[in-house]
Design a protein around this motif. Sequence first.
Motif, PDB file in Angstrom:
ATOM      1  N   PHE A  85     -17.775  33.119 -60.336  1.00 14.85           N
ATOM      2  CA  PHE A  85     -16.733  32.479 -61.139  1.00 14.85           C
ATOM      3  C   PHE A  85     -16.064  33.482 -62.077  1.00 14.85           C
ATOM      4  O   PHE A  85     -14.864  33.390 -62.350  1.00 14.85           O
ATOM      5  CB  PHE A  85     -17.334  31.318 -61.937  1.00 14.85           C
ATOM      6  CG  PHE A  85     -16.324  30.524 -62.709  1.00 14.85           C
ATOM      7  CD1 PHE A  85     -15.149  30.093 -62.115  1.00 14.85           C
ATOM      8  CD2 PHE A  85     -16.537  30.202 -64.036  1.00 14.85           C
ATOM      9  CE1 PHE A  85     -14.206  29.351 -62.817  1.00 14.85           C
ATOM     10  CE2 PHE A  85     -15.611  29.471 -64.754  1.00 14.85           C
ATOM     11  CZ  PHE A  85     -14.444  29.051 -64.146  1.00 14.85           C
ATOM     12  N   PHE A  86     -16.812  34.459 -62.557  1.00 12.02           N
ATOM     13  CA  PHE A  86     -16.228  35.499 -63.409  1.00 12.02           C
ATOM     14  C   PHE A  86     -15.188  36.294 -62.628  1.00 12.02           C
ATOM     15  O   PHE A  86     -14.047  36.475 -63.087  1.00 12.02           O
ATOM     16  CB  PHE A  86     -17.325  36.417 -63.934  1.00 12.02           C
ATOM     17  CG  PHE A  86     -16.802  37.650 -64.618  1.00 12.02           C
ATOM     18  CD1 PHE A  86     -16.271  37.581 -65.896  1.00 12.02           C
ATOM     19  CD2 PHE A  86     -16.822  38.879 -63.964  1.00 12.02           C
ATOM     20  CE1 PHE A  86     -15.771  38.720 -66.521  1.00 12.02           C
ATOM     21  CE2 PHE A  86     -16.338  40.019 -64.583  1.00 12.02           C
ATOM     22  CZ  PHE A  86     -15.806  39.938 -65.868  1.00 12.02           C
ATOM     23  N   TYR A  87     -15.556  36.790 -61.445  1.00 12.38           N
ATOM     24  CA  TYR A  87     -14.603  37.554 -60.635  1.00 12.38           C
ATOM     25  C   TYR A  87     -13.417  36.685 -60.227  1.00 12.38           C
ATOM     26  O   TYR A  87     -12.260  37.138 -60.202  1.00 12.38           O
ATOM     27  CB  TYR A  87     -15.294  38.106 -59.392  1.00 12.38           C
ATOM     28  CG  TYR A  87     -16.182  39.301 -59.658  1.00 12.38           C
ATOM     29  CD1 TYR A  87     -15.654  40.501 -60.105  1.00 12.38           C
ATOM     30  CD2 TYR A  87     -17.563  39.227 -59.462  1.00 12.38           C
ATOM     31  CE1 TYR A  87     -16.469  41.598 -60.342  1.00 12.38           C
ATOM     32  CE2 TYR A  87     -18.387  40.322 -59.698  1.00 12.38           C
ATOM     33  CZ  TYR A  87     -17.827  41.502 -60.140  1.00 12.38           C
ATOM     34  OH  TYR A  87     -18.633  42.589 -60.379  1.00 12.38           O
ATOM     35  N   PHE A  88     -13.692  35.448 -59.886  1.00 13.73           N
ATOM     36  CA  PHE A  88     -12.659  34.465 -59.528  1.00 13.73           C
ATOM     37  C   PHE A  88     -11.635  34.343 -60.654  1.00 13.73           C
ATOM     38  O   PHE A  88     -10.421  34.382 -60.421  1.00 13.73           O
ATOM     39  CB  PHE A  88     -13.365  33.133 -59.269  1.00 13.73           C
ATOM     40  CG  PHE A  88     -12.473  31.954 -59.008  1.00 13.73           C
ATOM     41  CD1 PHE A  88     -12.144  31.593 -57.712  1.00 13.73           C
ATOM     42  CD2 PHE A  88     -12.002  31.176 -60.053  1.00 13.73           C
ATOM     43  CE1 PHE A  88     -11.339  30.481 -57.465  1.00 13.73           C
ATOM     44  CE2 PHE A  88     -11.201  30.071 -59.820  1.00 13.73           C
ATOM     45  CZ  PHE A  88     -10.872  29.729 -58.517  1.00 13.73           C
ATOM     46  N   SER A  89     -12.113  34.227 -61.880  1.00 16.11           N
ATOM     47  CA  SER A  89     -11.226  34.030 -63.031  1.00 16.11           C
ATOM     48  C   SER A  89     -10.483  35.304 -63.405  1.00 16.11           C
ATOM     49  O   SER A  89      -9.352  35.237 -63.895  1.00 16.11           O
ATOM     50  CB  SER A  89     -12.033  33.514 -64.227  1.00 16.11           C
ATOM     51  OG  SER A  89     -12.645  32.280 -63.929  1.00 16.11           O
ATOM     52  N   VAL A  90     -11.100  36.457 -63.198  1.00 18.91           N
ATOM     53  CA  VAL A  90     -10.432  37.726 -63.498  1.00 18.91           C
ATOM     54  C   VAL A  90      -9.193  37.896 -62.620  1.00 18.91           C
ATOM     55  O   VAL A  90      -8.106  38.246 -63.102  1.00 18.91           O
ATOM     56  CB  VAL A  90     -11.393  38.919 -63.315  1.00 18.91           C
ATOM     57  CG1 VAL A  90     -10.627  40.240 -63.293  1.00 18.91           C
ATOM     58  CG2 VAL A  90     -12.429  38.939 -64.433  1.00 18.91           C
ATOM     59  N   SER A  91      -9.324  37.639 -61.315  1.00 20.01           N
ATOM     60  CA  SER A  91      -8.172  37.779 -60.427  1.00 20.01           C
ATOM     61  C   SER A  91      -7.103  36.738 -60.739  1.00 20.01           C
ATOM     62  O   SER A  91      -5.895  37.022 -60.676  1.00 20.01           O
ATOM     63  CB  SER A  91      -8.612  37.657 -58.960  1.00 20.01           C
ATOM     64  OG  SER A  91      -9.100  36.361 -58.678  1.00 20.01           O
ATOM     65  N   CYS A  92      -7.535  35.542 -61.090  1.00 17.18           N
ATOM     66  CA  CYS A  92      -6.604  34.490 -61.488  1.00 17.18           C
ATOM     67  C   CYS A  92      -5.808  34.927 -62.718  1.00 17.18           C
ATOM     68  O   CYS A  92      -4.583  34.756 -62.793  1.00 17.18           O
ATOM     69  CB  CYS A  92      -7.385  33.202 -61.774  1.00 17.18           C
ATOM     70  SG  CYS A  92      -6.378  31.735 -62.024  1.00 17.18           S
ATOM     71  N   PHE A  93      -6.493  35.539 -63.666  1.00 19.41           N
ATOM     72  CA  PHE A  93      -5.872  36.007 -64.907  1.00 19.41           C
ATOM     73  C   PHE A  93      -4.865  37.126 -64.640  1.00 19.41           C
ATOM     74  O   PHE A  93      -3.744  37.105 -65.138  1.00 19.41           O
ATOM     75  CB  PHE A  93      -6.964  36.489 -65.863  1.00 19.41           C
ATOM     76  CG  PHE A  93      -6.456  37.236 -67.060  1.00 19.41           C
ATOM     77  CD1 PHE A  93      -5.932  36.557 -68.143  1.00 19.41           C
ATOM     78  CD2 PHE A  93      -6.505  38.621 -67.104  1.00 19.41           C
ATOM     79  CE1 PHE A  93      -5.453  37.240 -69.256  1.00 19.41           C
ATOM     80  CE2 PHE A  93      -6.034  39.316 -68.202  1.00 19.41           C
ATOM     81  CZ  PHE A  93      -5.505  38.623 -69.275  1.00 19.41           C
ATOM     82  N   VAL A  94      -5.271  38.104 -63.847  1.00 18.44           N
ATOM     83  CA  VAL A  94      -4.406  39.266 -63.591  1.00 18.44           C
ATOM     84  C   VAL A  94      -3.113  38.840 -62.908  1.00 18.44           C
ATOM     85  O   VAL A  94      -2.011  39.256 -63.299  1.00 18.44           O
ATOM     86  CB  VAL A  94      -5.154  40.323 -62.750  1.00 18.44           C
ATOM     87  CG1 VAL A  94      -4.201  41.422 -62.305  1.00 18.44           C
ATOM     88  CG2 VAL A  94      -6.311  40.921 -63.542  1.00 18.44           C
ATOM     89  N   LEU A  95      -3.217  38.002 -61.866  1.00 19.22           N
ATOM     90  CA  LEU A  95      -2.019  37.563 -61.156  1.00 19.22           C
ATOM     91  C   LEU A  95      -1.112  36.731 -62.063  1.00 19.22           C
ATOM     92  O   LEU A  95       0.115  36.907 -62.067  1.00 19.22           O
ATOM     93  CB  LEU A  95      -2.397  36.747 -59.919  1.00 19.22           C
ATOM     94  CG  LEU A  95      -1.219  36.264 -59.079  1.00 19.22           C
ATOM     95  CD1 LEU A  95      -0.446  37.442 -58.504  1.00 19.22           C
ATOM     96  CD2 LEU A  95      -1.683  35.346 -57.958  1.00 19.22           C
ATOM     97  N   ALA A  96      -1.703  35.831 -62.840  1.00 19.47           N
ATOM     98  CA  ALA A  96      -0.905  34.998 -63.751  1.00 19.47           C
ATOM     99  C   ALA A  96      -0.188  35.859 -64.780  1.00 19.47           C
ATOM    100  O   ALA A  96       0.975  35.599 -65.129  1.00 19.47           O
ATOM    101  CB  ALA A  96      -1.805  33.983 -64.451  1.00 19.47           C
ATOM    102  N   LEU A  97      -0.860  36.890 -65.268  1.00 26.31           N
ATOM    103  CA  LEU A  97      -0.254  37.787 -66.248  1.00 26.31           C
ATOM    104  C   LEU A  97       0.956  38.498 -65.645  1.00 26.31           C
ATOM    105  O   LEU A  97       2.039  38.544 -66.251  1.00 26.31           O
ATOM    106  CB  LEU A  97      -1.301  38.807 -66.700  1.00 26.31           C
ATOM    107  CG  LEU A  97      -1.076  39.510 -68.041  1.00 26.31           C
ATOM    108  CD1 LEU A  97      -1.116  38.509 -69.181  1.00 26.31           C
ATOM    109  CD2 LEU A  97      -2.128  40.592 -68.242  1.00 26.31           C
ATOM    110  N   ILE A  98       0.787  39.037 -64.437  1.00 24.12           N
ATOM    111  CA  ILE A  98       1.870  39.771 -63.778  1.00 24.12           C
ATOM    112  C   ILE A  98       3.070  38.869 -63.504  1.00 24.12           C
ATOM    113  O   ILE A  98       4.223  39.197 -63.839  1.00 24.12           O
ATOM    114  CB  ILE A  98       1.373  40.407 -62.468  1.00 24.12           C
ATOM    115  CG1 ILE A  98       0.331  41.493 -62.769  1.00 24.12           C
ATOM    116  CG2 ILE A  98       2.536  40.996 -61.677  1.00 24.12           C
ATOM    117  CD1 ILE A  98      -0.358  42.034 -61.532  1.00 24.12           C
ATOM    118  N   LEU A  99       2.816  37.695 -62.916  1.00 21.05           N
ATOM    119  CA  LEU A  99       3.910  36.809 -62.533  1.00 21.05           C
ATOM    120  C   LEU A  99       4.646  36.246 -63.741  1.00 21.05           C
ATOM    121  O   LEU A  99       5.883  36.195 -63.756  1.00 21.05           O
ATOM    122  CB  LEU A  99       3.376  35.668 -61.666  1.00 21.05           C
ATOM    123  CG  LEU A  99       2.913  36.046 -60.255  1.00 21.05           C
ATOM    124  CD1 LEU A  99       2.374  34.825 -59.525  1.00 21.05           C
ATOM    125  CD2 LEU A  99       4.058  36.667 -59.458  1.00 21.05           C
TER     126      LEU A  99
END
Length: 461
Positions: free
Chosen positions: A337-351
């Motif tokens: 869940f930690f890795y899952f949320s990190v990728s979710c965060f990075v993509l949301a930040l970029i977009l």
Amino acid sequence: MLQASFCGSCLKVSDAINCLRVAFGGGRPEMASNKDLFLLDFPGIASVISVPTERIICSGLKMYLVESKGGAIACMLLALFFLGTWPAIMTLLERRGRLPQHTYLDYTLTNLLAAIVIALTFGEIGKGSPEQPNFIAQLSQDNWPSVLFAMAGGVVLSLGNLSTQYAWAFVGLSVTEVITASITVVIGTTLNYFLDDKINRAEILFPGVGCFLIAVCLGSAVHSSNAADNKAKLIELREAGYPSASKEATTNKELKDLENANGTTEKAKAGTADFLVELENRRAIKVFGKSTFVGLAITFFAGVCFSLFSPAFNLATNDQWHTLKEGVPKLVVYTAFFYFSVSCFVLALILNITFLYRPVLDLPRSSFKAYLNDWNGRGWAFLAGLLCGFGNGLQFMGGQAAGYAAADAVQALPLVSTFWGILLFGEYRRSSRRTYILLGSMLFMFIVAVAVLMASSGHRK
């Protein structure tokens, strides 16, 4: 001072008794032959304690993992409330005029924070094992295939959440949640059933999936009927002599003139044409003149994204495709869940930073500085992120125990969202009888589908 000897993290009963003797100045304990009885002779105190000599009292806690069906259902119910509430908060902010880019940037910060809190508490407090290491221990292990599956799940979830932010404005909170949740169940539950080695009861599971599919069709019909009702209200208002709010290109000035022409300072009643015009004038995403197809297309895209994140997470935690090297433990749910949320965060930040400068759907341009200075509703956006983060974490904890196909029962979240939509936003007020019948049928079918899905729950060995 009381002293004791420890072996690892465990305290032997015999050691504890000797320590008590020393502390209180008593005599040496004597063990009766062939019996697990210790006689303790402390000054003024005589007692007989019956304990097995082999019994060990462990001072260390085992890392907490949900393993029972009851615990899994409790996680799902709590996740249901959290995941059904955060969309209502995001919709509220958009209707108050806050740019969705600003709201989503705030939301994604606390969404990641929730995953970190779960990882450092449930995933770290207690003693791990070689098969189920603690969170920190797993960060340095060679488990990248599973990590990539978890991060892929975060990417599609981020795309789905971002899409629904715009779909809520076009289609409405209730219908958006029903359609996306139903698509998630139809596709995602089927994938999870086979990934979980069919631990759920197929004869119950798939009729439930069929009910969700019917709910999708009813959800589309509700939106179409409600849109027709709103159009009729606006045409009636135009014919009464006010500027047209139903033309293909309604400007903000026309909307403002219409609001002023109607009167007044009193707040319009929910469901009226005045209410629709005031809402359009105030909200961040303008929907008058936009095609119904745009909203439904965004909604269906979000549903497909949502249907893939849970199977990806399932692969990350259970390694059904045997991508890990021999001897490398599977990711525990908290690490995944930690890795899952990190990728979710990075993509949301970029977009969303991109959308600040290159907005979509005719939204106004903004900037990172403007975002930092926008404190209007920031606390609510932070709360939405926490609710979504903890809701997803609880869903995965329940799915790891009872099967991810059954955990998709949290897709009952439209029941919660519809409640908030009617209570907070006046959705479906003063609509036609046809709309009410379709809405009632949709919700009924949805309740039946979720109940059937819950009944199919299994137990992961």
